[in-house]
Design an enzyme around this catalytic site. Structure first.
Site, PDB file in Angstrom:
ATOM      1  N   LYS A  60       0.784  -1.010   0.003  1.00  0.00           N
ATOM      2  CA  LYS A  60      -0.051   0.047  -0.078  1.00  0.00           C
ATOM      3  C   LYS A  60       0.925   1.209  -0.057  1.00  0.00           C
ATOM      4  O   LYS A  60       1.694   1.556   0.936  1.00  0.00           O
ATOM      5  CB  LYS A  60      -1.025   0.124   1.307  1.00  0.00           C
ATOM      6  CG  LYS A  60      -1.523   1.328   1.581  1.00  0.00           C
ATOM      7  CD  LYS A  60      -2.578   1.455   2.821  1.00  0.00           C
ATOM      8  CE  LYS A  60      -3.100   2.606   3.344  1.00  0.00           C
ATOM      9  NZ  LYS A  60      -3.874   2.589   4.145  1.00  0.00           N
ATOM     10  N   ASP A  94      -2.495  10.461   3.511  1.00  0.00           N
ATOM     11  CA  ASP A  94      -3.858   9.781   3.816  1.00  0.00           C
ATOM     12  C   ASP A  94      -4.590  11.022   4.565  1.00  0.00           C
ATOM     13  O   ASP A  94      -4.324  10.948   5.769  1.00  0.00           O
ATOM     14  CB  ASP A  94      -3.938   8.512   4.333  1.00  0.00           C
ATOM     15  CG  ASP A  94      -5.272   8.066   4.784  1.00  0.00           C
ATOM     16  OD1 ASP A  94      -6.067   8.799   4.334  1.00  0.00           O
ATOM     17  OD2 ASP A  94      -5.458   7.055   5.394  1.00  0.00           O
ATOM     18  N   ASP A 103       1.472   6.715   5.340  1.00  0.00           N
ATOM     19  CA  ASP A 103       0.809   5.771   4.883  1.00  0.00           C
ATOM     20  C   ASP A 103       1.080   4.972   3.596  1.00  0.00           C
ATOM     21  O   ASP A 103       0.497   4.031   3.056  1.00  0.00           O
ATOM     22  CB  ASP A 103      -0.514   6.319   4.786  1.00  0.00           C
ATOM     23  CG  ASP A 103      -1.833   5.371   4.936  1.00  0.00           C
ATOM     24  OD1 ASP A 103      -1.522   4.335   5.546  1.00  0.00           O
ATOM     25  OD2 ASP A 103      -2.804   5.630   4.363  1.00  0.00           O
ATOM     26  N   ASP A 123     -12.211   7.228   4.029  1.00  0.00           N
ATOM     27  CA  ASP A 123     -10.718   6.977   4.611  1.00  0.00           C
ATOM     28  C   ASP A 123     -10.364   5.528   4.697  1.00  0.00           C
ATOM     29  O   ASP A 123      -9.354   5.026   5.298  1.00  0.00           O
ATOM     30  CB  ASP A 123     -10.922   7.647   6.135  1.00  0.00           C
ATOM     31  CG  ASP A 123      -9.553   7.808   7.038  1.00  0.00           C
ATOM     32  OD1 ASP A 123      -8.383   7.702   6.320  1.00  0.00           O
ATOM     33  OD2 ASP A 123      -9.436   8.043   8.219  1.00  0.00           O
ATOM     34  N   GLU A 125      -9.086   3.708   2.466  1.00  0.00           N
ATOM     35  CA  GLU A 125      -8.859   3.789   1.157  1.00  0.00           C
ATOM     36  C   GLU A 125      -8.083   2.550   0.885  1.00  0.00           C
ATOM     37  O   GLU A 125      -7.731   2.165  -0.283  1.00  0.00           O
ATOM     38  CB  GLU A 125      -8.412   5.078   0.644  1.00  0.00           C
ATOM     39  CG  GLU A 125      -6.940   5.294   1.062  1.00  0.00           C
ATOM     40  CD  GLU A 125      -6.615   5.165   2.707  1.00  0.00           C
ATOM     41  OE1 GLU A 125      -7.646   5.586   3.429  1.00  0.00           O
ATOM     42  OE2 GLU A 125      -5.342   4.935   2.986  1.00  0.00           O
ATOM     43  N   ARG A 133      -7.753  -0.378   1.770  1.00  0.00           N
ATOM     44  CA  ARG A 133      -8.249  -1.878   0.957  1.00  0.00           C
ATOM     45  C   ARG A 133      -8.677  -1.740  -0.410  1.00  0.00           C
ATOM     46  O   ARG A 133      -8.711  -2.737  -1.247  1.00  0.00           O
ATOM     47  CB  ARG A 133      -9.423  -2.180   1.871  1.00  0.00           C
ATOM     48  CG  ARG A 133     -10.406  -1.468   2.134  1.00  0.00           C
ATOM     49  CD  ARG A 133     -11.267  -1.547   3.267  1.00  0.00           C
ATOM     50  NE  ARG A 133     -10.615  -0.882   4.444  1.00  0.00           N
ATOM     51  CZ  ARG A 133     -11.335  -1.211   5.709  1.00  0.00           C
ATOM     52  NH1 ARG A 133     -12.533  -1.874   6.053  1.00  0.00           N
ATOM     53  NH2 ARG A 133     -10.797  -0.971   6.701  1.00  0.00           N
ATOM     54  N   LYS A 185      -9.735  13.290   8.275  1.00  0.00           N
ATOM     55  CA  LYS A 185      -9.329  12.868   9.328  1.00  0.00           C
ATOM     56  C   LYS A 185      -9.365  14.071  10.659  1.00  0.00           C
ATOM     57  O   LYS A 185      -9.008  15.017  10.096  1.00  0.00           O
ATOM     58  CB  LYS A 185      -7.772  12.293   9.676  1.00  0.00           C
ATOM     59  CG  LYS A 185      -7.744  10.698   8.814  1.00  0.00           C
ATOM     60  CD  LYS A 185      -6.327  10.438   8.778  1.00  0.00           C
ATOM     61  CE  LYS A 185      -6.172   8.807   8.218  1.00  0.00           C
ATOM     62  NZ  LYS A 185      -6.613   7.871   8.778  1.00  0.00           N
TER      63      LYS A 185
END
Ligand code: BES
Ligand code: ZN
Ligand code: ZN
Length: 506
Positions: free
Chosen positions: A276, A281, A299, A358, A360, A362, A288
């Site tokens: 990933k 993020d 991230d 958020d 995202e 997956r 967030k």
């Protein structure tokens, strides 16, 4: 790429400890040591019994990562550094790895270049010399790395050469140390590569820039590299990666790195690695809270880990084929962002209802995993800072390990023990998967908070078909605000060496 790298090298020399000539000699001592161990008596004599004296005075307890600096004017080296190895009965490779990192960090402000190291030498240590050589060189490299690119370099911070020599009197042991050292350096350099990339902030590394970093890495290490841009992703129907990236001016990418180490015409990969890489993020429309949001530059750690692994794989010249897939996107709110309520037809054909922008990771992973599964590898391993839930469940001391194949998970777990980056197996499927069903699509991207690491992993499991797959959730361990005696704060490169150990055992 990084502007400041502290120079370091590690070699092995067959030599009596007291014959070593340099700026410092380093030795390890167990907790509660009363008399100078046999391995150090010659050396101690040549320094006027400085170690013996210290033990008599009792100022040094030998607790793990405790240090003492002794000065002498008699020996070939003006300093001795003692490092604690803790309880003799609990000695393991990671003790030595950390001890090595600890002394290297301690020396960063000392004026030393030639460093003799003999923390493996105590006759009570019954570990394999090759593995000790590996662990110690890993520790040295780990300790030497700091993220200094934007720091005014402190006049006292020595970035100049530090030449570490593992000193060993026995020729056979020295040979073994040397073998291990060679491997340890490659693994640790892979991990450092990961830390350098992951520490670089979002204004410097966005998805296209990460693609260019991958191309540079590929050139340097002799890998094949292909970077799919947003137009190509649209043609390929990688709609989940595109959706996550559509809110940013920096368009998403899918980075593919290939290593071919196995002869034969079937060039398909044995292992596909997926990482990933959300270069920042913000949460997107489901934004967030601002507290600690700056840590979301990390991230991209899963993708950076995969890049570090690939660099090392080519250096190790492993006899297998490995393909890396790194979906990269910046998750931003804006007029073109994807939204809660959107339904995405993912690369696999499965549809996903977005309930929270958020979640995202997956989404970008599901396209990359489905693409990787099509290559029919023998295993897929993904690394991702996927969930806050795994932080709550396991804290900083284990990564979460999930998967659809016990044998593969067992191998990855064993590798993580060897590398000193522990992982803990957690459940997926069944009721966890049911929680991810949507009323209007095949899946939704979030459900309730309970079991959040397992529900996220269960979502991923829907995209790998029947290919053996392991998922490592590194959300809690990929970065840390906490400096340790043996390594700096920031990106840790956690699990890079574990995955490399797994690949070496493949
Ligand atoms: N990148 C985060 C996960 C994360 C959290 C990494 C803390 C490192 C530290 C991920 O994209 C995320 O935001 N996950 C959400 C999912 C939730 C909306 C279901 C989370 O874990 O809160
Ligand atoms: Zn997120
Ligand atoms: Zn994320």
């Amino acid at each position: 790429m990084p502007k400041v790298i502290k120079s370091i090298s590690v070699a092995v020399k067959e030599c009596q400890l007291d014959h070593y000539k340099g700026d410092v000699l380093i030795a390890g001592l167990f907790e509660g040591t009363k008399r100078v161990p046999k391995s150090l008596t010659g050396m101690d004599k040549s320094t006027g019994q400085s170690v013996g004296n210290l033990l008599k005075l009792g100022d040094f307890k030998g607790k793990a990562n405790e240090t003492a600096v002794l000065y002498n004017s008699k020996a070939n080296f003006g300093r001795i550094i003692l490092v604690g190895l803790g309880d003799k009965k609990k000695i393991e490779l990671n003790t030595l790895r950390q001890a090595a990192g600890t002394v290297v960090r301690l020396m960063s402000k000392m004026d030393v270049t030639q460093v003799g190291m003999a923390i493996h030498a105590d006759e009570a240590i019954k570990l394999k010399p090759e593995l000790m050589g590996q662990a110690i060189s890993e520790g040295v490299m780990m300790g030497r790395y700091d993220y200094l690119d934007y720091m005014p370099v402190d006049k006292d911070e020595k970035t100049g050469p530090m030449k570490v020599t593992l000193v060993e009197p026995d020729a056979r042991v020295a040979m073994e140390l040397k073998k291990g050292c060679k491997i340890g350096l490659i693994l640790a350099q892979g991990q450092t590569q990961t830390r350098m990339l992951a520490n670089t902030p979002g204004n410097e590394i966005n998805p296209p820039e990460l693609g260019r970093e991958a191309q540079r890495l590929a050139r340097k290490f002799g890998l094949k590299c292909k970077v799919f841009n947003d137009k190509q992703l649209a043609e390929m129907k990688m709609n989940a990666i595109l959706a996550v990236g559509q809110g940013s001016i920096n368009k998403p990418r899918l980075i593919m790195l290939e290593y071919v180490g196995r002869k034969g015409k079937k060039a398909s990969p044995d292992v596909v690695l997926v990482g990933k890489a959300i270069t920042f993020d913000s949460g997107g429309i489901s934004i967030k809270p601002s507290l600690n949001m700056e840590t979301m530059k990390y991230d991209k750690s899963g993708g950076c880990s995969v890049m570090g692994v690939m660099a090392a794989v080519s250096q190790l010249k492993l006899g297998i084929n490995v393909t890396a897939l790194i979906p990269a996107a910046e998750n931003m709110p804006g007029y073109s962002s994807y939204r809660p309520g959107d339904i995405i037809r993912t690369y696999s054909g499965k549809t996903v209802e977005v309930q929270n922008t958020d979640a995202e990771g997956r989404l970008i992973l599901c396209d990359a995993l489905a693409y990787g599964a099509q290559m029919k590898p023998k295993a897929i391993v993904d690394m991702a800072t996927l969930t806050g839930a795994v932080v709550v469940a396991l804290g900083q001391h284990h990564a979460g390990l999930f998967g659809n194949n016990d044998s593969l998970m067992g191998k990855v777990k064993d590798a993580s023990k060897a590398s000193g980056e522990p992982m803990w197996i957690m459940p997926i499927g069944g009721a966890y998967l049911e929680m991810m069903r949507s009323k209007m699509a095949d899946l939704k991207n979030v459900c309730g908070r309970e079991g959040g690491a397992s529900t996220a992993a269960s979502f991923l499991s829907e995209f790998v078909g029947d290919v053996p797959w392991a998922h490592i959730d590194i959300a809690a361990v990929a970065d840390t605000p906490e400096e340790k005696p043996y390594r700096s704060s920031g990106a840790t490169g956690y699990a890079v060496r574990a995955v490399l150990e797994y690949l070496r055992s493949f």
